[in-house]
Enzyme design. Structure first.
Site, PDB file in Angstrom:
ATOM      1  N   LYS A  98       0.843  -1.207   0.000  1.00 20.22           N
ATOM      2  CA  LYS A  98       0.000   0.000   0.000  1.00 20.22           C
ATOM      3  C   LYS A  98       0.873   1.249   0.000  1.00 20.22           C
ATOM      4  O   LYS A  98       2.074   1.183   0.282  1.00 20.22           O
ATOM      5  CB  LYS A  98      -0.908  -0.022   1.234  1.00 20.22           C
ATOM      6  CG  LYS A  98      -0.160   0.035   2.559  1.00 20.22           C
ATOM      7  CD  LYS A  98      -1.081  -0.261   3.737  1.00 20.22           C
ATOM      8  CE  LYS A  98      -0.278  -0.318   5.025  1.00 20.22           C
ATOM      9  NZ  LYS A  98      -1.101  -0.817   6.146  1.00 20.22           N
ATOM     10  N   TYR A 103      16.539  30.827   5.984  1.00 23.14           N
ATOM     11  CA  TYR A 103      15.395  31.609   6.482  1.00 23.14           C
ATOM     12  C   TYR A 103      15.455  31.742   7.993  1.00 23.14           C
ATOM     13  O   TYR A 103      15.670  30.760   8.712  1.00 23.14           O
ATOM     14  CB  TYR A 103      14.085  30.906   6.124  1.00 23.14           C
ATOM     15  CG  TYR A 103      13.725  30.961   4.659  1.00 23.14           C
ATOM     16  CD1 TYR A 103      13.425  32.183   4.050  1.00 23.14           C
ATOM     17  CD2 TYR A 103      13.663  29.807   3.896  1.00 23.14           C
ATOM     18  CE1 TYR A 103      13.079  32.234   2.706  1.00 23.14           C
ATOM     19  CE2 TYR A 103      13.307  29.850   2.558  1.00 23.14           C
ATOM     20  CZ  TYR A 103      13.016  31.070   1.969  1.00 23.14           C
ATOM     21  OH  TYR A 103      12.676  31.108   0.651  1.00 23.14           O
TER      22      TYR A 103
HETATM   23  C1  PLP Z   1      -0.351  -1.899   6.710  1.00 21.10           C
HETATM   24  C2  PLP Z   1      -0.964  -3.114   7.234  1.00 21.10           C
HETATM   25  C3  PLP Z   1      -0.193  -4.238   7.487  1.00 21.10           C
HETATM   26  C4  PLP Z   1       1.324  -4.252   7.371  1.00 21.10           C
HETATM   27  O1  PLP Z   1       1.895  -3.760   8.556  1.00 21.10           O
HETATM   28  P1  PLP Z   1       3.495  -3.706   8.760  1.00 21.10           P
HETATM   29  O2  PLP Z   1       3.642  -3.258  10.159  1.00 21.10           O
HETATM   30  O3  PLP Z   1       3.995  -2.691   7.785  1.00 21.10           O
HETATM   31  O4  PLP Z   1       4.024  -5.044   8.485  1.00 21.10           O
HETATM   32  C5  PLP Z   1      -0.842  -5.394   7.876  1.00 21.10           C
HETATM   33  N1  PLP Z   1      -2.181  -5.419   8.028  1.00 21.10           N
HETATM   34  C6  PLP Z   1      -2.960  -4.331   7.810  1.00 21.10           C
HETATM   35  C7  PLP Z   1      -4.424  -4.433   8.004  1.00 21.10           C
HETATM   36  C8  PLP Z   1      -2.379  -3.147   7.418  1.00 21.10           C
HETATM   37  O5  PLP Z   1      -3.139  -2.077   7.213  1.00 21.10           O
END
Ligand code: PLP
Length: 375
Positions: free
Chosen positions: A39, A262
């Protein structure tokens, strides 16, 4: 005009991703399904190249947060299973079905929308019931799961593909709550079993999968570990997959008292050099790193001095240091014996490494090579 002219790049090593996939795989009991979580553009690393590398290295399937992210993988020709981890609304069901994605559901309207969309399309859609065991964001209450399972069963167009939950504290030192969540999940599994239902179960993220083998169930959903970022403080080392590099655009000796940037928030305490670098907060080098972070140049660790601006930042380097225009600057990654990790940024910024890598902006080209090979 074509071609990159500004040499600020996120150098992503797909070899590192593959090594991390194999490391996670090696920690799983045989037969455990490994969902590679890609994702948010694979946590900033580039969804399509990372997804392909992860599948080649032995991940069984992919997971994303949004249907749109699944569509992008399908457009790239990826045919593997893809689970949309985020909650969908009924009107998004058609977009899940048409791209042959899998969805989570925890309410009758979404179950019915998925069932109807698949029926109309003449397909089956794989659905994972999500139960809230204590994250408190989304998911059915444990006692509501049997009724939802019955609802799923009314649709011949739905394949019940999983029962899942998400752990809120798997990276915490104290594992008590994680155990409590998992027991809650097992009670739901048991209630379903008594009714003759059995379905693959998945709960673990990277931290849980690697720290608590007993929580791997039928599958794990690993994101962070695939990118080589430590899932909890003190975790066994993985291979960081992203380096953020830039270039020196100017270097000059300055006298004591010389003010930079800045607001003149920094004045040289002694004669030194100021090296200006072609990266700023619009690239994801967060302004809060001003007078706090560091970068690697000329084999040295140089503090970021003065305010980081949108496109540029400044480093303090000793007068004698051989730093020149065009020299590479490592903002994240290794140079010589020094390293700056996403965890270092996270500490400087009061955040987590997830946010650091997700925050490298779209303006920064992702370049795929092993950072330790010659370009
Ligand atoms: C993002 C996510 C994961 C992965 O988590 P990590 O800590 O990056 O391994 C697993 N399950 C769900 C539902 C997520 O949203």
């Amino acid at each position: 005009m074509t071609g990159a002219t500004r040499r600020t790049e996120a150098v992503v090593s797909l070899a590192a991703v593959a090594a991390n996939v194999r490391a996670v795989r090696a920690a799983l009991a045989p037969g455990t399904m490994l969902w590679a979580v890609v994702k948010a553009n694979a946590y900033g690393h580039g969804a399509v190249p990372v997804a392909l590398a992860a599948l080649r290295a032995g991940a069984d399937a992919l997971a994303v947060a949004l249907p749109e992210e699944g569509w992008a993988l399908r457009r790239a020709g990826i045919a593997s299973r893809i689970l949309v981890l985020g909650p969908i609304l009924p009107e998004q069901a058609g977009g899940v079905v048409s791209a042959d994605l899998e969805a989570i559901a925890f309410s009758p309207p979404v179950i019915d929308a998925l069932g109807a969309a698949a029926q109309v399309a003449g397909r089956r859609v794989a659905v994972h019931l999500k139960v809230d065991t204590g994250m408190g964001r989304v998911g059915a209450a444990p006692q509501d799961v049997p009724a939802l399972a019955e609802r799923l069963g009314r649709w011949r167009s739905i394949e019940w593909a999983g029962l899942m939950t998400h752990l809120s504290d798997a990276d915490h030192e104290d594992a008590t709550w994680t155990g409590e969540q998992y027991r809650q999940l097992l009670r739901v599994v048991e209630r379903l079993r008594q009714r003759g239902w059995s379905v693959p179960v998945h709960a673990a993220n990277s931290a849980a999968a690697l720290r608590f083998p007993g929580l791997q169930a039928d599958g794990v959903r690993a994101g962070l570990a695939l990118y080589g970022l430590e899932p909890w403080p003190g975790a066994p080392p993985l291979s960081p997959a992203m380096e953020l590099t830039s270039v020196v655009t100017m270097v000059k000796p300055v006298p004591r008292g010389f003010a930079v940037g800045y607001g003149h928030t920094y004045r040289a305490p002694a004669p030194q050099q100021i090296a200006t670098v072609a990266a700023g907060y619009a690239d994801g080098v967060r302004r809060a790193l001003s007078n706090r972070g560091a970068a690697l140049v000329g084999g040295l660790r140089a503090p970021i001095v003065g305010r980081i601006s949108m496109d540029q930042l400044t480093l303090a380097v000793p007068l004698a240091a051989p730093v020149h225009v065009g020299d590479p600057v490592v903002l994240l990654g290794r140079q010589g014996n020094e390293a700056i990790r996403a965890a270092d940024w996270a500490e400087w910024l009061g955040t987590i490494s997830y946010e650091v890598v997700c925050g490298i902006s779209d303006r920064v080209p992702r370049v795929y090579r092993d950072p330790h090979e010659a370009p």
